[in-house]
Design a protein around this motif. Structure first.
Motif, mmCIF file in Angstrom:
data_model
loop_
_atom_site.group_PDB
_atom_site.id
_atom_site.type_symbol
_atom_site.label_atom_id
_atom_site.label_comp_id
_atom_site.label_asym_id
_atom_site.label_seq_id
_atom_site.Cartn_x
_atom_site.Cartn_y
_atom_site.Cartn_z
ATOM 1 N N GLN A 291 -6.100 -4.510 16.226
ATOM 2 C CA GLN A 291 -4.638 -4.141 16.129
ATOM 3 C C GLN A 291 -3.871 -4.917 14.975
ATOM 4 O O GLN A 291 -3.291 -4.376 14.270
ATOM 5 N N THR A 292 -4.238 -6.156 15.104
ATOM 6 C CA THR A 292 -3.362 -7.142 14.040
ATOM 7 C C THR A 292 -4.174 -6.563 12.558
ATOM 8 O O THR A 292 -3.446 -6.537 11.507
ATOM 9 N N ALA A 293 -5.545 -6.471 12.545
ATOM 10 C CA ALA A 293 -5.805 -5.971 11.217
ATOM 11 C C ALA A 293 -5.405 -4.673 10.811
ATOM 12 O O ALA A 293 -5.189 -4.580 9.604
ATOM 13 N N ALA A 294 -5.456 -3.700 11.735
ATOM 14 C CA ALA A 294 -4.962 -2.295 11.425
ATOM 15 C C ALA A 294 -3.215 -2.515 10.858
ATOM 16 O O ALA A 294 -3.009 -1.783 9.992
ATOM 17 N N ALA A 295 -2.607 -3.175 11.403
ATOM 18 C CA ALA A 295 -1.194 -3.578 11.015
ATOM 19 C C ALA A 295 -1.352 -4.032 9.607
ATOM 20 O O ALA A 295 -0.533 -3.570 8.677
ATOM 21 N N GLY A 296 -2.053 -4.975 9.202
ATOM 22 C CA GLY A 296 -2.189 -5.663 7.911
ATOM 23 C C GLY A 296 -2.628 -4.537 6.939
ATOM 24 O O GLY A 296 -2.201 -4.795 5.709
ATOM 25 N N VAL A 297 -3.437 -3.493 7.274
ATOM 26 C CA VAL A 297 -3.871 -2.809 6.156
ATOM 27 C C VAL A 297 -3.034 -1.435 6.064
ATOM 28 O O VAL A 297 -3.225 -0.732 5.108
ATOM 29 N N ALA A 298 -2.163 -1.217 6.805
ATOM 30 C CA ALA A 298 -1.053 -0.167 6.718
ATOM 31 C C ALA A 298 -0.464 -0.112 5.560
ATOM 32 O O ALA A 298 -0.109 0.954 4.936
ATOM 33 N N ARG A 299 -0.290 -1.146 4.630
ATOM 34 C CA ARG A 299 0.598 -1.265 3.419
ATOM 35 C C ARG A 299 -0.495 -1.155 2.208
ATOM 36 O O ARG A 299 0.315 -0.790 1.050
ATOM 37 N N ILE A 300 -1.597 -0.965 2.507
ATOM 38 C CA ILE A 300 -2.392 -0.512 1.173
ATOM 39 C C ILE A 300 -2.786 0.977 0.990
ATOM 40 O O ILE A 300 -2.702 1.554 2.076
ATOM 41 N N GLU A 301 -3.007 1.145 -0.022
ATOM 42 C CA GLU A 301 -3.281 2.687 -0.503
ATOM 43 C C GLU A 301 -4.843 2.735 -0.419
ATOM 44 O O GLU A 301 -5.559 2.160 -1.317
ATOM 45 N N PRO A 302 -5.461 3.608 0.336
ATOM 46 C CA PRO A 302 -6.752 3.648 0.445
ATOM 47 C C PRO A 302 -7.368 4.410 -0.850
ATOM 48 O O PRO A 302 -6.567 5.180 -1.472
ATOM 49 N N LEU A 303 -8.588 4.177 -1.238
ATOM 50 C CA LEU A 303 -9.196 4.712 -2.320
ATOM 51 C C LEU A 303 -10.234 5.729 -1.802
ATOM 52 O O LEU A 303 -11.185 5.519 -1.093
ATOM 53 N N ILE A 304 -9.723 7.025 -2.434
ATOM 54 C CA ILE A 304 -10.413 8.155 -1.694
ATOM 55 C C ILE A 304 -11.339 8.953 -3.094
ATOM 56 O O ILE A 304 -10.994 9.072 -3.922
ATOM 57 N N ALA A 305 -12.726 9.133 -2.503
ATOM 58 C CA ALA A 305 -13.406 9.401 -3.473
ATOM 59 C C ALA A 305 -13.505 11.099 -3.727
ATOM 60 O O ALA A 305 -13.209 11.867 -4.662
ATOM 61 N N ARG A 306 -13.453 11.756 -2.487
ATOM 62 C CA ARG A 306 -13.342 13.361 -2.211
ATOM 63 C C ARG A 306 -13.335 13.279 -1.087
ATOM 64 O O ARG A 306 -13.653 12.677 -0.052
ATOM 65 N N SER A 307 -13.027 14.731 -0.648
ATOM 66 C CA SER A 307 -12.960 15.185 1.021
ATOM 67 C C SER A 307 -13.713 16.557 1.077
ATOM 68 O O SER A 307 -14.052 17.330 -0.169
ATOM 69 N N TYR A 308 -14.196 16.768 2.159
ATOM 70 C CA TYR A 308 -15.011 17.971 2.322
ATOM 71 C C TYR A 308 -14.657 18.744 3.620
ATOM 72 O O TYR A 308 -14.020 17.954 4.765
ATOM 73 N N PRO A 309 -14.927 19.906 4.006
ATOM 74 C CA PRO A 309 -14.769 20.683 5.177
ATOM 75 C C PRO A 309 -15.784 19.911 6.208
ATOM 76 O O PRO A 309 -16.980 19.423 5.748
#
Length: 336
Positions: A291-309
């Motif tokens: 929970q602590t880690a999840a709250a800490g990463v909420a501020r960063i923008e994830p780097l996404i390569a691509r998405s798939y169905p």
């Protein structure tokens, strides 16, 4: 409900999309989630391939759902749930290792293992944070001992800064006030690392990398004692002979990969300068630590390569295994 499953370990082609029985109403302390996105991690490919298999053996009678990281919307809550309500958007990690995974239209999960999705994040973005970002936070702050700083005169080294964990670690360390040095395998990926906050980037295949890092640490703005406060090592075969002399007295080298590696290192240079060598696995973290880690990463923008169905999850696994994460690196995400 539709889900991505495998009935026996094997290559990506063993993944199939099938209709399975709905999990039903959530139990006590659980929420039922309509899943919007699931990300692909190296650990998912290990589970599918049978390299890591602590959970129930897959079979034709009991197909196993794949996937650790997910994001979606709460459809129903069980008794004793206090943190979430119907309509809340949530994300989570740690499924699919010792139990069924997340690549399904619906799942029930303990509210203690669900995290609020920030309003400005899509399900794809939240799923892309996943265990990679949580691992980065745990490695830097809980295991590595970093603290928020107002002056950026201490250095952090992140090996492989364009991957899922590395890209999150670069952003987190920079936001916490540290000067970040990292490596990546191409000009495009090194450029992406600098955009996320890295001050200096190098090619991790450079034979003179240790000398180049030493030159960075000799900078006149470096706070004494010189050296990296934390070295977050993402390679499976770390060069500890090179890393240890570059550490700040009292610094920490943090390892989270290299299951079969047997590195040698200069013990004297380690203990005489109070340097620690610490390994950790995200899956050992407590619910409170997650929970602590999840709250800490909420501020960063994830780097996404691509998405798939969902129908192309086998291709996503093949791309993950081949290291095909685009010119700039990042996460592969399945949209449901």
């Amino acid at each position: 409900m539709r889900a991505a499953v495998f009935t026996a370990p094997g290559p990506p082609e063993v993944l199939l999309v099938r209709d399975l029985r709905d999990p039903g109403d959530p139990g006590e302390g659980e929420v039922r989630v309509k899943v919007g996105a699931v990300s692909v991690n190296p650990i998912d490919t290990y589970v599918r391939g049978g390299v890591v298999s602590p959970g129930p053996a897959p079979s034709e009678e009991n197909p196993r759902i794949i996937g650790c990281d997910w994001a979606g919307t709460v459809e129903a809550v069980g008794s004793a749930v206090s943190r979430f309500a119907v309509g809340n958007r949530v994300w989570g990690v740690s499924r699919g290792i010792a139990r069924d995974g997340a690549a399904a239209e619906v799942l029930n999960e303990s509210e203690d293992l669900c995290f609020p999705t920030p309003e400005d994040r899509t399900d794809v973005q939240a799923a892309a944070l996943g265990l990679a970002a949580v691992t980065a936070h745990l490695g830097l702050f809980r295991t590595g001992g970093l603290e928020e700083r107002e002056t950026g005169e201490r250095f952090v080294f992140v090996q492989a800064g364009s991957g899922g964990v590395g890209s999150a670690a670069v952003a987190l360390a920079a936001a916490a006030g540290y000067r970040v040095v990292t490596t990546a395998g191409s000009d495009a990926k090194r450029s992406a690392c600098r955009e996320r906050g890295a001050e200096v980037t190098f090619d991790y295949g450079d034979p003179d990398l240790a000398d180049r890092l030493e030159a960075v640490l000799s900078h006149e703005r470096m706070e004494e004692p010189r050296g990296f406060s934390v070295w977050l090592e993402g390679h499976r075969d770390p060069d500890l002979h090179a890393a240890i002399p570059l550490m700040r007295q009292g610094g920490a080298i943090v390892l989270f990969a290299g299951r079969s590696s047997e590195p040698c290192f200069p013990l004297g240079a380690l203990y005489t300068r109070d340097i620690s060598l610490r390994g950790f696995a995200m899956f050992n973290a407590t619910a409170e630590e997650l929970q602590t880690a999840a709250a800490g990463v909420a501020r960063i923008e994830p780097l996404i390569a691509r998405s798939y169905p969902l129908s192309e999850i086998a291709r996503a696994h093949a791309d993950q295994e081949a290291g095909d994460t685009g010119d700039r690196g990042g996460k592969l995400v399945i949209e449901l």
